[in-house]
Write an enzyme that holds these catalytic residues in place. Structure first.
Site, PDB file in Angstrom:
ATOM      1  N   ALA A  33       0.831  -1.211   0.000  1.00 47.27           N
ATOM      2  CA  ALA A  33       0.000   0.000   0.000  1.00 47.27           C
ATOM      3  C   ALA A  33       0.862   1.256   0.000  1.00 47.27           C
ATOM      4  O   ALA A  33       0.586   2.226  -0.701  1.00 47.27           O
ATOM      5  CB  ALA A  33      -0.914   0.001   1.219  1.00 47.27           C
ATOM      6  N   CYS A  34       1.904   1.239   0.791  1.00 47.70           N
ATOM      7  CA  CYS A  34       2.735   2.434   0.934  1.00 47.70           C
ATOM      8  C   CYS A  34       4.173   2.001   1.188  1.00 47.70           C
ATOM      9  O   CYS A  34       4.386   1.189   2.069  1.00 47.70           O
ATOM     10  CB  CYS A  34       2.231   3.283   2.098  1.00 47.70           C
ATOM     11  SG  CYS A  34       3.134   4.814   2.341  1.00 47.70           S
TER      12      CYS A  34
END
Lengths: 76, 379
Positions: free
Chosen positions: A13-14
């Site tokens: 996601a990040c």
């Protein structure tokens, strides 16, 4: 045989696949390749767009069952 | 023979793991069957996220530091003696003083470092708050700033992925309070095609930027800075002029990692579930040091550290691993001087930030104090 680094960013996601690719491209020499695996739909369009903007080379871009496999060659 | 655990790195990850193991394995330590050694680079422990507040006059330097020796349990052996070689085949760590530490289990938590020198002109032309010296200089630059074009330039890779947005929002509020925002223009540049890596955060930030009049330039990776002409040029072919350049410099892992042949760029190949160094079953990697495609953030280090404490304890007492790391990350996001939100996610759960509120901002301020309990392994 061209050197190729693999980054498995599936489910990341990040910072996400494109940020991982940018970081990895900085670590390889001109002419070497980075293979990035991504399950992020946005990155499927963003990565080729960024590669074209910067002037690197998109060597492969394949949609697999649940992810994309993209190979980018550092051009400069 | 006593079991030896060596932890390279005295940052948040190394400190939590050392204290956590000490608590879990106190009977083994008391009986002389186990030793825990931490090898650090400094006798001072800095609360890195607190640097965010320094240039804006919202914290004092003294609040960001504690004596590392006092943070560590007294039973832990602590050396301020930087490691310069890690040999995972010989199971030895060598330090600058020439001391050689053998180990049965090793934890590598050497963190990341700023590399502004990787972009020509950046170190000379830009300010940043990611280290103490930079934050001090940025505080002076902001004090002297009387309005003009400000660029907040973000480079990859970097730790604390929400900090660039926090810097931008807090900068806006700071300049407004100073009375110079009406003659200033803030432009935020970001490496990828949106305002933040996390899509929901990017979607939230875009209308906020519009509301506050903050401009943006996406797909912008700094190629070089010309401090004389006050311009910054991107790899993508865009050149921007500035009066004040604030940057989040690109990062790399520790030099000792590269010097030891453990990973390109100082990032150690790490199993994302077990946190083992790839190819080892007695070497764990924690925090910024891993090459796991996940946020390099204090909370990541914290949750990974908890996992390593459980697994090392279980390995030593029961000969088996306890659990996998689930990829959990939790980040506060300051959305100005008086409001904040938070975001969390893991390998299975996508992020979903809530609306900003003053309560979350206060929670962040409270955590700024509670951090020291985290480091002691109590939170």
């Amino acid at each position: 045989m061209t050197e190729r680094q693999l980054v498995d960013a599936r489910g990341a996601a990040c910072p996400g696949p494109l940020m991982e690719l940018i970081a990895q491209i900085k670590l390889v020499n001109v002419g070497e390749e980075v293979e990035i695996l991504s399950s992020d739909k946005g990155s499927a369009s963003d990565i080729p767009l960024w590669v074209a903007k910067v002037g690197h080379e998109m060597v492969e871009n394949e949609k697999q069952d649940n992810h994309w496999s993209m190979v980018v060659r550092r051009a400069k | 023979m006593a079991t030896k655990i060596v932890i390279v790195g005295g940052g948040l990850a190394g400190t939590i793991i050392a204290n956590g193991l000490c608590r879990q394995l106190k009977s083994e330590m008391r009986g002389g069957g186990l030793s825990i050694t931490v090898i650090g680079t400094t006798d001072q422990h800095m609360y890195q996220p607190g640097l965010l507040y320094l240039p804006f006059g919202r914290t004092r330097e003294a609040e960001l530091f504690r004596d590392q020796r006092k943070l560590l349990d007294r039973k832990i052996v602590f050396f301020v003696d930087p490691a310069n070689n890690i040999d995972v085949d010989k199971q030895e760590v060598t330090t600058d003083s020439g001391r050689v530490h053998g180990y049965d289990y090793l934890v590598i938590a050497t963190g990341s470092r700023l590399m502004p020198q990787n972009i020509p002109g950046l170190a000379e032309g830009a300010h940043w708050l990611y280290d103490l010296e930079g934050a001090r200089k940025m505080r002076v630059a902001l004090d002297e700033f009387e309005g003009g074009k400000v660029i907040v330039n973000v480079n990859a890779p970097h730790k604390c992925p929400v900090a660039p947005l926090e810097i931008t929002f807090m900068l806006h509020d700071f300049l407004k309070a100073k009375g110079v925002m009406d003659k200033s223009e803030i432009t935020y540049t970001y490496p990828i095609g949106r305002l933040h890596s996390l899509e929901p955060v990017a979607e939230w930030a875009l209308p906020e930027f519009t509301r506050l009049g903050i401009k943006s330039e996406i797909f912008f990776n700094a190629k070089q800075v010309n401090p004389d002409a006050k311009t910054i040029e991107s790899e993508e072919g865009v050149t921007l002029g500035y009066d004040l350049l604030i940057t989040v410099p690109p990062h790399q892992g520790a030099q000792v990692i590269e010097d030891s042949g453990l990973g390109k760029g100082g990032w150690v190949p790490t199993n994302k579930d077990t946190l083992h160094h790839e190819g080892s079953d007695n070497v764990f990697v924690c925090g910024d040091t891993t090459n796991i495609p996940i946020s390099k953030a204090g909370s990541t280090a914290h949750f990974e550290a908890d996992t390593i404490v459980d697994n090392l304890t279980s390995l030593i007492t029961e000969g088996r691993m306890a659990r996998n790391y689930d990829g959990k990350v939790f980040c506060f996001v300051e959305t100005g001087m008086k409001s904040g939100t938070y975001v969390w996610f893991d390998y299975e759960t996508p992020p979903n930030p809530g609306p900003p509120s003053q309560m979350v901002h206060w929670s962040k301020l409270a955590y700024n104090r509670l951090y020291w309990l985290s480091a002691k392994g109590l939170l």
